[in-house]
Design a protein around this motif. Structure first.
Motif, PDB file in Angstrom:
ATOM      1  N   UNK A 271       0.822  -1.213   0.000  1.00 51.20           N
ATOM      2  CA  UNK A 271       0.000   0.000   0.000  1.00 51.20           C
ATOM      3  C   UNK A 271       0.861   1.269   0.000  1.00 51.20           C
ATOM      4  N   UNK A 272       2.001   1.211   0.682  1.00 52.22           N
ATOM      5  CA  UNK A 272       2.849   2.395   0.790  1.00 52.22           C
ATOM      6  C   UNK A 272       3.570   2.694  -0.518  1.00 52.22           C
ATOM      7  N   UNK A 273       3.758   1.683  -1.326  1.00 57.77           N
ATOM      8  CA  UNK A 273       4.563   1.859  -2.533  1.00 57.77           C
ATOM      9  C   UNK A 273       3.704   1.929  -3.797  1.00 57.77           C
ATOM     10  N   UNK A 274       2.570   1.232  -3.770  1.00 54.51           N
ATOM     11  CA  UNK A 274       1.760   1.149  -4.994  1.00 54.51           C
ATOM     12  C   UNK A 274       1.244   2.510  -5.446  1.00 54.51           C
ATOM     13  N   UNK A 275       1.068   3.434  -4.477  1.00 55.35           N
ATOM     14  CA  UNK A 275       0.539   4.751  -4.835  1.00 55.35           C
ATOM     15  C   UNK A 275       1.481   5.525  -5.761  1.00 55.35           C
ATOM     16  N   UNK A 276       2.758   5.203  -5.680  1.00 50.94           N
ATOM     17  CA  UNK A 276       3.733   5.911  -6.517  1.00 50.94           C
ATOM     18  C   UNK A 276       3.416   5.727  -7.993  1.00 50.94           C
ATOM     19  N   UNK A 277       2.839   4.560  -8.305  1.00 58.13           N
ATOM     20  CA  UNK A 277       2.621   4.248  -9.719  1.00 58.13           C
ATOM     21  C   UNK A 277       1.192   3.770  -9.932  1.00 58.13           C
ATOM     22  N   UNK A 278       0.262   4.369  -9.176  1.00 61.07           N
ATOM     23  CA  UNK A 278      -1.105   3.805  -9.217  1.00 61.07           C
ATOM     24  C   UNK A 278      -1.748   3.959 -10.597  1.00 61.07           C
ATOM     25  N   UNK A 279      -1.317   4.996 -11.348  1.00 63.41           N
ATOM     26  CA  UNK A 279      -1.884   5.143 -12.691  1.00 63.41           C
ATOM     27  C   UNK A 279      -0.964   4.583 -13.768  1.00 63.41           C
ATOM     28  N   UNK A 280       0.283   4.333 -13.410  1.00 59.74           N
ATOM     29  CA  UNK A 280       1.236   3.802 -14.387  1.00 59.74           C
ATOM     30  C   UNK A 280       1.117   2.280 -14.479  1.00 59.74           C
ATOM     31  N   UNK A 281       0.806   1.638 -13.339  1.00 59.16           N
ATOM     32  CA  UNK A 281       0.693   0.177 -13.306  1.00 59.16           C
ATOM     33  C   UNK A 281      -0.697  -0.212 -13.814  1.00 59.16           C
ATOM     34  N   UNK A 282      -0.786  -1.186 -14.741  1.00 61.21           N
ATOM     35  CA  UNK A 282      -2.084  -1.444 -15.370  1.00 61.21           C
ATOM     36  C   UNK A 282      -3.101  -2.137 -14.471  1.00 61.21           C
ATOM     37  N   UNK A 283      -2.697  -2.595 -13.276  1.00 57.89           N
ATOM     38  CA  UNK A 283      -3.652  -3.226 -12.342  1.00 57.89           C
ATOM     39  C   UNK A 283      -3.638  -2.459 -11.027  1.00 57.89           C
ATOM     40  N   UNK A 284      -4.697  -2.532 -10.301  1.00 55.88           N
ATOM     41  CA  UNK A 284      -4.704  -1.972  -8.950  1.00 55.88           C
ATOM     42  C   UNK A 284      -4.305  -3.079  -7.990  1.00 55.88           C
ATOM     43  N   UNK A 285      -3.448  -2.743  -7.070  1.00 57.62           N
ATOM     44  CA  UNK A 285      -3.003  -3.760  -6.116  1.00 57.62           C
ATOM     45  C   UNK A 285      -3.100  -3.170  -4.720  1.00 57.62           C
ATOM     46  N   UNK A 286      -3.587  -3.966  -3.798  1.00 56.81           N
ATOM     47  CA  UNK A 286      -3.831  -3.461  -2.450  1.00 56.81           C
ATOM     48  C   UNK A 286      -3.386  -4.473  -1.405  1.00 56.81           C
ATOM     49  N   UNK A 287      -2.966  -3.939  -0.270  1.00 61.09           N
ATOM     50  CA  UNK A 287      -2.696  -4.775   0.889  1.00 61.09           C
ATOM     51  C   UNK A 287      -1.479  -5.671   0.740  1.00 61.09           C
ATOM     52  N   UNK A 288      -1.084  -6.240   1.879  1.00 59.71           N
ATOM     53  CA  UNK A 288      -0.029  -7.236   1.855  1.00 59.71           C
ATOM     54  C   UNK A 288       1.368  -6.671   1.675  1.00 59.71           C
ATOM     55  N   UNK A 289       2.264  -7.585   1.400  1.00 56.98           N
ATOM     56  CA  UNK A 289       3.680  -7.231   1.267  1.00 56.98           C
ATOM     57  C   UNK A 289       4.262  -7.953   0.063  1.00 56.98           C
ATOM     58  N   UNK A 290       5.419  -7.521  -0.328  1.00 60.15           N
ATOM     59  CA  UNK A 290       6.119  -8.270  -1.381  1.00 60.15           C
ATOM     60  C   UNK A 290       7.620  -8.263  -1.126  1.00 60.15           C
ATOM     61  N   UNK A 291       8.275  -9.291  -1.645  1.00 68.37           N
ATOM     62  CA  UNK A 291       9.737  -9.395  -1.597  1.00 68.37           C
ATOM     63  C   UNK A 291      10.244  -9.415  -3.037  1.00 68.37           C
ATOM     64  N   UNK A 292      11.388  -8.843  -3.230  1.00 65.96           N
ATOM     65  CA  UNK A 292      12.065  -8.954  -4.528  1.00 65.96           C
ATOM     66  C   UNK A 292      13.493  -9.393  -4.242  1.00 65.96           C
ATOM     67  N   UNK A 293      13.920 -10.449  -4.892  1.00 65.08           N
ATOM     68  CA  UNK A 293      15.272 -10.945  -4.656  1.00 65.08           C
ATOM     69  C   UNK A 293      15.987 -11.183  -5.979  1.00 65.08           C
ATOM     70  N   UNK A 294      17.181 -10.637  -6.069  1.00 64.75           N
ATOM     71  CA  UNK A 294      18.061 -10.947  -7.198  1.00 64.75           C
ATOM     72  C   UNK A 294      19.322 -11.516  -6.576  1.00 64.75           C
ATOM     73  N   UNK A 295      19.501 -12.830  -6.715  1.00 61.08           N
ATOM     74  CA  UNK A 295      20.623 -13.450  -6.013  1.00 61.08           C
ATOM     75  C   UNK A 295      21.957 -12.991  -6.562  1.00 61.08           C
TER      76      UNK A 295
END
Lengths: 470, 178
Positions: free
Chosen positions: A302-326
């Motif tokens: 929720x804290x990050x999705x607002x940055x690109x709420x109109x740029x990202x083609x889907x709306x996403x709400x709630x929860x968390x995500x991880x990104x890992x590049x080993x």
């Protein structure tokens, strides 16, 4: 009488001028430095005024320091730096190279404000109509919403596109990368007899490519960095607050001959609302590919999705995500590695502009994904290939969306089951042994001894444990 | 122009010796022959030819007669414009393309780029300038050593020359040029 063939008067005057100049520079260095910062500083910050509490310049030592630097006005600051220090190598400078031995920024606060009209506070605005009419800005590839309705990604992207297009105008105004209000100098008159041999041009090109001079940073660091952001349209912050951020740069640039260790860029950030981000970029000097490791853990959507709420083609709400590049490996002709994205407790919703994914309609895609997310986290593994200029992407099990989501779920279940078995293995082994001893009695246990233990250990895939003594 | 004549006359009637005249001729020829600006873009010293700047510095530090340098340069400059410039370029091209090893041009471009020795005109003008300046200045040295005292004596008796040379304005310049 034979006089020495030297013009003593001329030498005396030259020596006096040089000595007086050097003395003036040493004694008045602080004032000159302060004056230069106040005069030329705005050219580096889009015309914003530059002020500071104190500054020091030690010419002979090659050190410079600025304290309590403020870019912008006290009412509307753009950047505040508690202390900025720079240490240059004087021998390298005299040899025509710029070698930064140490540079640091401490207690830095970046202020980012989006005004009510949807523009950045430091944006000087579009050029006057005559400039725009002379060279109109091409329309964006995708239509954008009204200025006041754009998200941060759209605001920054559009600002940067306009800045690049009208760069000469903004640089005359006092742009990001120098410039000033000087008229462009007329080019020198053409030479009567220009020219040099071809092999000289080749030698010059080779010499330019040699990593022997130019700019080199031994160490630079940013500590206690934070930002204060505000969207005046909503009264809310634009970016999640930073609890802490630090970044280091080591051995970057054209390395001197005695430096063979790789260049490294590393940083770590903790978000105030939870979540952590770290990265390490290593650039070897032996020709092997660069490596990049990125780990973003428990970032709140929720804290990050607002940055690109109109740029990202889907709306996403709630929860968390991880990104890992080993270990993403890349060079001029190589790109390989994988990016793992894990979503937890999130909910995806289609928008009117949402495109189909892997042939599945947006609504169905969201239903499948949300259903999978309700059961367990969903992990996508994106494999990268090709080259940095022509990258290729492939998603694991991308032939069928159900497989993809099912596979993501199955992977997670398997991973958790493995972790559970690993955690409980020792305990199970011990309990089984005790059970055996109870049922067969001490004699049987002594009779079988290590053989029973070994058999049970092998059965469970564990190592042989120590003999129990009673 | 009057100032130049005054200084020139004072030098002729003063203590300037033959070697200073010869040095003035040498540097006058060289400074007129060598291009002032960089021939290869972005390789000079702040846009100037490093070799020309070095010659100028040497001329100022060494006791070369500055009026003689100026007069010689003014005389040689039209010749350089007419024909010597083109000749310098051709000499440089011959040297760099056919005579000197490639290591010379490449080395000059990498190690001493501001001197413009890696360019046809830059190298040719230095070589041709030396070929002209050395015999001219040595010849002048030989002639002046023999005849300068007599010329001075003859000029010293001239009333107009005495009048021109006594101005107090030129005393500091005389000290500097000594």
């Amino acid at each position: 009488m034979i006089r020495p063939p030297i013009r003593k008067g001329f030498l005396a005057i030259t020596a006096f001028v040089v000595a007086a100049g050097t003395l003036g520079l040493v004694l008045g260095a602080d004032r000159l430095f302060a004056y230069a910062l106040r005069t030329w500083g705005p050219y580096a910050f889009l015309g914003q005024p530059v002020d500071f509490a104190d500054s020091e310049l030690a010419v002979l030592a090659g050190d410079a320091e600025v304290r309590e630097l403020l870019v912008g006005t006290p009412e509307q600051p753009m950047l505040e730096v508690g202390r900025a220090a720079l240490e240059l190598s004087l021998p390298a400078l005299l040899a025509g190279r710029l070698r930064v031995e140490d540079a640091s920024l401490e207690r830095t606060v970046l202020h980012l404000v989006v005004k009510e009209d949807g523009t950045l506070a430091f944006d000087p605005g579009p050029p006057p109509p005559e400039v725009q009419e002379a060279d109109p800005l091409p329309p964006p590839e995708k239509p954008l919403p009204k200025q006041e309705n754009r998200d941060l990604v759209q605001i920054v992207t559009e600002f940067w596109r306009r800045y690049q297009h009208y760069r000469p105008y903004y640089e005359r105004l006092g742009g990001l990368f120098g410039g000033g209000d000087d008229e462009e100098e007329a080019g020198p008159a053409p030479l009567r007899f220009p020219g040099k041999p071809e092999y000289v041009a080749v030698a010059q090109a080779v010499a330019e490519g040699e990593p022997s001079g130019g700019f080199f940073v031994d160490h630079a660091g940013v500590v206690e960095f934070s930002w204060q952001t505000l969207d005046e349209r909503t009264g809310e912050p634009i970016l999640p607050a930073l609890e802490s951020f630090s970044m280091q740069v080591d051995r970057v640039g054209w390395a001197p001959d005695d430096v063979t260790a790789p260049a490294e860029w590393s940083g770590r950030a903790l978000l105030g609302v939870g979540g952590e981000l770290s990265f390490l970029l290593v650039q070897p000097r032996d020709g092997s590919p660069n490596t990049l490791q990125v780990e973003a853990v428990s970032l709140p959507i929720d804290e990050i999705a607002d940055l690109a709420k109109w740029s990202f083609p889907y709306r996403i709400q709630g929860g968390e995500f991880d990104v890992t590049m080993d270990e993403l490996r890349f060079a001029d002709d190589l790109l390989e590695g994988e990016i793992q994205v894990e979503l937890r407790n999130a909910r995806l919703m289609p928008r009117r502009v949402s495109p189909p994914v892997l042939g599945v309609e947006p609504k169905e895609f969201c239903r499948l994904l949300n259903s999978a997310l309700q059961r367990s986290p969903v992990r996508f593994v994106i494999r990268l290939g090709g080259t940095p200029s022509a990258p290729t992407f492939s998603v694991e099990n991308d032939t069928d969306l159900a497989d993809l989501l099912g596979g993501a779920v199955a992977d997670e279940v398997r991973r958790r089951a493995d972790a559970f078995v690993e955690e409980k293995k020792g305990e199970l082994q011990e309990r089984l042994q005790e059970e055996l001893q109870d049922r067969l009695g001490d004699e049987a246990a002594d009779l079988l001894g290590g053989q029973a233990e070994e058999a049970l250990g092998n059965l469970l895939g564990g190592k042989k444990g120590p003999k129990r003594k009673r | 122009m009057l100032s130049l004549v005054r200084q020139f006359v004072r030098l002729l009637t003063g203590k300037v010796d033959a070697s200073e005249f010869a040095l003035g001729i040498f540097f006058g020829v060289m400074l007129a022959m060598v291009p002032t600006r960089e021939v290869d873009p972005a390789t000079g010293f702040l846009g100037w030819n490093g070799a020309w700047l070095t010659l100028l510095a040497a001329c100022l530090v060494l006791r070369a007669s500055l009026p003689m340098t100026l007069v010689t340069a003014l005389l040689v400059e039209p010749l350089e414009r007419l024909a010597l410039g083109r000749a310098s370029f051709e000499v440089g091209r011959t040297l760099l393309d056919d005579v000197l090893p490639q290591a010379f041009g490449a080395g000059a471009a990498v190690r001493l780029p501001s001197w413009q020795l890696h360019t046809y005109w830059g190298l040719g003008s230095l070589v041709l300038g030396l070929a002209l300046a050395l015999p001219l200045s040595l010849g002048a040295l030989f002639v002046l050593r023999r005849h300068l005292p007599a010329w001075r004596e003859r000029l010293g008796r001239n009333r107009l020359v005495r009048l021109l040379g006594s101005s107090f304005l030129f005393r500091p310049i005389k000290w500097l040029l000594r």
